[in-house]
Every structure is written in C-alpha cells, then in structure tokens.
Write a protein that holds these residues in place. Structure first.
Motif, short mmCIF file in Angstrom:
data_model
loop_
_atom_site.label_atom_id
_atom_site.label_comp_id
_atom_site.label_asym_id
_atom_site.label_seq_id
_atom_site.Cartn_x
_atom_site.Cartn_y
_atom_site.Cartn_z
N ASP A 366 0.80 4.97 -3.65
CA ASP A 366 1.11 4.08 -2.54
C ASP A 366 1.14 2.65 -3.06
OD1 ASP A 366 1.13 2.46 -0.25
OD2 ASP A 366 -0.13 3.83 0.89
N LYS A 367 2.31 2.05 -3.07
CA LYS A 367 2.48 0.72 -3.66
C LYS A 367 1.73 -0.36 -2.88
CE LYS A 367 6.95 1.74 -5.77
NZ LYS A 367 8.40 1.37 -5.84
N LYS A 368 1.41 -0.07 -1.62
CA LYS A 368 0.67 -1.06 -0.83
C LYS A 368 -0.81 -1.10 -1.21
CE LYS A 368 3.67 -0.77 3.23
NZ LYS A 368 3.74 -0.44 4.69
N LEU A 369 -1.31 0.03 -1.72
CA LEU A 369 -2.73 0.13 -2.08
C LEU A 369 -2.95 0.00 -3.58
CD1 LEU A 369 -3.85 3.10 0.21
CD2 LEU A 369 -4.18 0.66 0.62
N VAL A 370 -2.02 0.50 -4.36
CA VAL A 370 -2.19 0.54 -5.81
C VAL A 370 -1.19 -0.41 -6.47
CG1 VAL A 370 -2.25 1.99 -7.86
CG2 VAL A 370 -2.88 2.96 -5.63
#
Length: 449
Positions: A366-370
């Motif tokens: 998940d690009k928003k979290l990682v």
C-alpha cells in the motif's frame, strides 16, 4: 481449508451502446473449438469467485434473447429487497400485456383481459416458462412503463460493469414481436445484445446477490394458476434439469434464450461437490451449422464437463506465508527497526489440475502506508500493509469476470510501539552524526581520488 478470494483490482467498465445491424441473422457454422463446440461465443466461470476457466469469442456483442430476463429478475429482487414492490402485490393486465400474452407463438401464460396477478405468480412464469407478457408486467410494476424500465436496466448494467450491451425491451424478444407496442425510443426490429462475458457477469452477480433465484429456476414443471380454469402447464425450457431430456447432474438454472437473431443460447449453472460453475453459450449450432435445443445443451454439457474434470480448488498460499525477498519492512519512529510481514489468510483458487507450480505470489504494498520500504510506528499486530496476488508465470491466466485477482491481505506479524521522546531524540542525533561522518569521509576520500 478456508477459501479466500479478494477483489483488489477493480476494473472500471464504461458501457458502450451498440448500433445493431438490421437484418436476418443466419446461424454460422463456426469452426470446431478445442472443446468440440460450435458457437458464436462462449465462456465458463467459477460461480464462487468469478474465475474465468474458458472463453471463446467472449467479447463480441451478440443477441441474447431471453437471457435478458436475468436482468429483469435482478431488478425485481432488488425492488423486493428495497420494499418498493412485494410478492403479493397485484398487477392489473393492460392492453399491451394482454395482447402479448395471447401470442402463443411466443413463450407465454395467457393473461385475462383486466385480470390481476401477483408478482410471485408472474415471476414463477418468467423463471420457469420464460413467459414474456409476465416479464413486461413485472417491468411495468417496478418502473411504470417498460420504456422507463429499460433505463433501469441500462443503469444497472453500468453499475455491474457490463460492457457492449444494448437493451431495447425487458424480455429479449425482437421488438417486431411486440405488435407495434415496443418501448418508445427503440427501433421496431431491434433486439437486445451483449457479449458472452457480460452475460456471465450478469449471471454471476445474480447468483452472488440473489441466490434464491435458483429455488425457482430449478423447478422443471409447474402448473400456472393450478385449480382454476386458467390453469396451464409450465415446462421449464432448461432441458438439462433433472428428469428432462438433456438432464445433467447438478443443474439448477439459469436461463435459456432463442430468437431468429440470437440463435440458440443458454446461461446454465451446475454444481458438483462444493464446486459451482456458470456456462454461457451463444448461437450454438451442430456440425452442419444448424441451431437447435440439443446444440446449445450439448455445448453447455461440454463446458460443464471441462470445468468439473479439469479444474480443482487448490491452495496456492498458506496463511502466514512470508516472501523470500521481503520478509520484513523497515519501521520509522518505532522501538523496533523492522517488522515482519506475512499473508493473513490462505489463498485458494480453481485452477487446472497440475498447474499449482505455474503460479507465483506477487507482493503489492500500500503506497499510502509504505514509503521507500518503510512503515511508520505505532503498528498493531495484523496491520494491513498491502496484499498479495497470484500471477501465472506464462501470462496465460484468463483472470476473473470482475477484473479481480486471487489474493489476500498482507499484514504485520507483531506489534511495534512508537519510540519515546528520548529514544527519538537520540536516534535523530545518531542519524545526524552518521550522516556527518558519511559526508566527511566522502570528502576526504575525494581528496585522494
């Protein structure tokens, strides 16, 4: 073993309205397929996950005839669920539905002029006997007029992600059969069209959202208005049901369709053990190019046999699977510098026998979290940081009817608390000196290069 199929990749489908060529449709003697069937289009899917098991010319828009009624049924169940209509609600016959019901060339239960019929009576006539006037009656009950009902059909088709569809009536008849009373805004010789893929997707959503439809479609024979002078035998047109001429074990639906334009079509569903499949055949013909009931059921039988004999529900990844190249993620502002990651649940999929080794897992973070391979603390155990999808190495996998992929969530395997103020400060100081040392050593080294 728990079966898990997640819809991670949603495909936004934009409907394309087609202009149908006016003329007589002559069934084509298609070249024999790898399954030995002769059809203009076909598809086979897993009814549970939507996994596509076989397809043949599945994206060409073709006539769908009475398979249209699956959309009418979907909208009827939806209206019942929302409370806008009820099973015991009565419909009063008008000139349009009376005239159509008296045409015995078509599949119909004759309706009395100015008679009243409950939605349940009309629905059973539709699902068992493919009664056309009864279908129109349901459409009018829901939307007021069939023309308004078509708008609902188109809106629902877009919502479900169907493509290349065209609805001109609620029944699937050619408009020319509606005695000049076809819905306003449609052509006199128009007919509903859709590709096999969209037909299968409609059937898939019907069974997923309203599986109770099978309680009626599995009825092979019933008497309409039994015990009255209006009683009429209703024999199900699905001749693959138990006890009928082309009986196939496990068949309990779903909808036949036949017109001169569409040819002999069928959307069938059957179960074996815990496996249910949906097959769609469009304009089925025999080896001589002649369409018939037998041709469509023979083609469906071949698809069912293929699905049940060649595919097995197989676990491709266990719960807790860790990725060889990335078993951990870096942690920012945490008491720990790393956190383990693994699949949350097992992943299973209906695949061809002996192809288990052909699929490999692909980690999607998940690009928003990682960011840059790191995730920020605090983190609870089981925090979702992405998902895994199964990819066939040779790229030949046919995918899913809804554009989804087989997979499951990827989660953290332990809790990581946020570091305290002192630890964060010391860490920042350490990072500063480490950066300074790296810069100075690089400078000195540069003097001697």
């Amino acid at each position: 073993m728990k079966k898990v199929t997640r819809r991670w990749l949603s495909v936004l489908m934009v409907p394309m309205m087609l202009l149908m060529t006016i003329g007589i449709h002559t069934p084509a003697a298609n070249a024999e397929s790898s399954l030995g069937i002769h059809v203009d289009g076909a598809i086979l899917i897993d009814a549970d996950s939507g996994k596509v098991l076989y397809e043949e010319n599945a994206d060409k828009a073709l006539g769908i005839a009475s398979m249209t009624k699956m959309m009418t049924e979907y909208l009827m169940f939806e209206a019942l669920e929302e409370g806008t209509i009820s099973w015991d609600q009565e419909y009063r016959v008008n000139g349009y539905t009376y005239a159509v019901s008296q045409d015995r060339r078509l599949s119909n239960v004759p309706l009395r002029r100015d008679g009243t019929y409950t939605i349940r009576e009309l629905y059973e006539a539709v699902a068992i006997y493919s009664a056309n006037a009864a279908t129109i009656a349901i459409a009018e009950t829901i939307a007021g007029t069939e023309a308004e009902f078509i708008k609902l059909m188109n809106a629902k088709a877009e919502e479900l992600g169907l493509t290349d569809y065209k609805f001109v009536n609620s029944t699937g008849l050619n408009n020319n059969d509606l005695q000049g009373m076809h819905p306003s805004g449609t052509g006199e010789k128009d007919e509903n069209v859709m590709p096999a893929r969209s037909v299968a997707k409609l059937a898939y959503h019907l069974l997923q959202d309203y599986p109770e439809v099978l309680e009626t479609t599995k009825i092979s024979k019933k008497v309409f208005r039994e015990g009255t002078e209006d009683a009429i035998n209703m024999d199900n047109w699905n001749f693959m049901l138990p006890g009928l001429v082309y009986e196939y074990p496990g068949v309990d639906g779903l909808k036949t369709g036949t017109t001169e334009f569409a040819g002999h079509c069928f959307t069938g569903t059957a179960t074996r053990a815990d496996k249910r499949v949906i097959a769609v055949v469009m304009n089925a013909v025999d080896t001589k190019g002649v369409g018939s009931y037998q041709a469509r059921f023979d083609a469906t039988r071949a698809l069912f046999d293929y699905g049940f004999s060649q595919f097995t529900e197989t676990e491709l990844l266990p719960a807790g699977h860790q990725f060889k190249k990335q078993k951990t993620l870096g942690v920012i502002k945490g008491k720990e510098k790393k956190v383990g990651i693994a699949t949350k649940e097992p992943v299973s999929m209906l695949i061809r026998n002996s192809e288990k080794k052909e699929y490999e897992p692909e980690l999607v973070l998940d690009k928003k979290l990682v960011k840059d391979g790191k995730v920020q603390a605090p983190l609870k155990k089981g925090t979702v940081i992405g998902h895994v999808k199964l990819v066939k190495k040779d790229g030949s996998d046919l995918g899913f009817i809804d554009g989804e992929t087989a997979g499951t969530e990827v989660v953290t395997t332990e809790e990581v608390k946020k570091a305290g103020w002192f630890s964060l400060t010391m860490g920042a100081i350490g990072d500063f000196f480490a950066s300074a040392w790296k810069s100075s050593t690089g400078f000195v080294k540069g003097l001697f290069d």
